[in-house]
Design a protein around this motif. Structure first.
Motif, PDB file in Angstrom:
ATOM      1  N   ASP A   1       0.840  -1.190   0.000  1.00  7.71           N
ATOM      2  CA  ASP A   1       0.000   0.000   0.000  1.00  7.71           C
ATOM      3  C   ASP A   1       0.884   1.252   0.000  1.00  7.71           C
ATOM      4  O   ASP A   1       1.986   1.247   0.560  1.00  7.71           O
ATOM      5  N   LEU A   2       0.418   2.320  -0.625  1.00 11.66           N
ATOM      6  CA  LEU A   2       1.196   3.563  -0.696  1.00 11.66           C
ATOM      7  C   LEU A   2       1.572   4.071   0.695  1.00 11.66           C
ATOM      8  O   LEU A   2       2.670   4.599   0.903  1.00 11.66           O
ATOM      9  N   ARG A   3       0.679   3.920   1.640  1.00 12.78           N
ATOM     10  CA  ARG A   3       0.938   4.372   3.006  1.00 12.78           C
ATOM     11  C   ARG A   3       2.092   3.569   3.637  1.00 12.78           C
ATOM     12  O   ARG A   3       2.936   4.115   4.347  1.00 12.78           O
TER      13      ARG A   3
ATOM     14  N   THR B   1       2.452  11.422  -2.389  1.00 16.92           N
ATOM     15  CA  THR B   1       1.580  10.489  -3.103  1.00 16.92           C
ATOM     16  C   THR B   1       0.419  10.064  -2.216  1.00 16.92           C
ATOM     17  O   THR B   1      -0.734  10.016  -2.665  1.00 16.92           O
ATOM     18  N   VAL B   2       0.718   9.748  -0.956  1.00 17.10           N
ATOM     19  CA  VAL B   2      -0.356   9.389  -0.016  1.00 17.10           C
ATOM     20  C   VAL B   2      -1.306  10.566   0.152  1.00 17.10           C
ATOM     21  O   VAL B   2      -2.528  10.405   0.134  1.00 17.10           O
TER      22      VAL B   2
ATOM     23  N   ARG C   1      -3.684  11.086  -2.713  1.00 17.44           N
ATOM     24  CA  ARG C   1      -4.751  10.094  -2.773  1.00 17.44           C
ATOM     25  C   ARG C   1      -5.756  10.271  -1.641  1.00 17.44           C
ATOM     26  O   ARG C   1      -6.957  10.241  -1.856  1.00 17.44           O
ATOM     27  N   ASP C   2      -5.264  10.441  -0.415  1.00 16.12           N
ATOM     28  CA  ASP C   2      -6.141  10.434   0.758  1.00 16.12           C
ATOM     29  C   ASP C   2      -6.460  11.805   1.327  1.00 16.12           C
ATOM     30  O   ASP C   2      -7.400  11.953   2.096  1.00 16.12           O
ATOM     31  N   GLN C   3      -5.644  12.804   1.024  1.00 11.77           N
ATOM     32  CA  GLN C   3      -5.830  14.163   1.528  1.00 11.77           C
ATOM     33  C   GLN C   3      -5.881  14.224   3.057  1.00 11.77           C
ATOM     34  O   GLN C   3      -6.588  15.043   3.631  1.00 11.77           O
TER      35      GLN C   3
END
Length: 194
Positions: free
Chosen positions: A30-32, A143-144, A147-149
């Motif tokens: 996962d990106l996170r 990047t995270v 995607r998630d703000q």
């Protein structure tokens, strides 16, 4: 506070997922999790730099150790924020500290007229390596956030300012050991031409 890590292996990640601090599970790619890994790697290389400085001839070792210790704690706080979405640990004073420390170190450094290579003493080189890893961690965190703000501004600012701090620190460390920056030579190929 009780024992946080009473059992190191849990076997819960054997199927390719890992737990976040809020109890949710995500894929290990996962990106996170990538961002967490990059921040962890950055913290590890800061630890290597810290250990190297303590065994070197650098002046003001106590001041270097204080700054690097603070940075390691802030990076651990950052990891907590990434691990627990919408959780905030970092405070803007870490940005203020880095900026003031950059200004302090920069006072004694000559103005740069050329790019410098990531080279020099071992301390200087470790600082450059940490700077490169810091930039990667910053890209991962962006990047995270895209995607998630849910990455707070202070977290993003910390990595941006820390990479600046590490660049100036590399120069200061090189000078502290009596060295000069290794300058990039624009026409280096001319020196090997027949």
């Amino acid at each position: 506070m009780g024992h946080r890590l009473s059992k190191i292996y849990t076997r819960t990640g054997d199927t390719g997922t890992t737990g976040l601090g809020d109890g949710s599970r995500v894929a290990k790619d996962d990106l996170r999790i990538h961002a967490l890994g990059d921040v962890d790697e950055l913290n590890a290389i800061i630890g290597v730099l810290r250990a190297q400085i303590s065994h070197s001839t650098v002046q003001d070792q106590a001041a270097w150790d204080k700054s690097l210790s603070l940075i390691q704690h802030w990076l651990f706080d950052l990891g907590g924020e990434v691990c627990i979405p919408n959780y905030h640990l970092l405070q803007s004073l870490c940005i203020d500290y880095l900026e003031q420390d950059i200004d302090r170190m920069n006072q004694d450094l000559p103005m740069l007229k050329e790019f410098i290579l990531p080279s020099g003493s071992l301390n200087c080189s470790y600082a450059h390596q940490a700077r490169a890893v810091c930039r990667r961690a910053e890209r991962s965190l962006m990047t995270v956030h895209a995607r998630d703000q849910n990455i707070q501004a202070t977290a993003l600012q910390l990595l941006n300012r820390l990479s600046d701090w590490l660049f100036v620190a590399s120069r200061a460390l090189q000078r502290s050991e009596g060295g000069q920056e290794v300058l990039w030579q624009k026409n280096i190929n001319d020196s090997i031409a027949p």
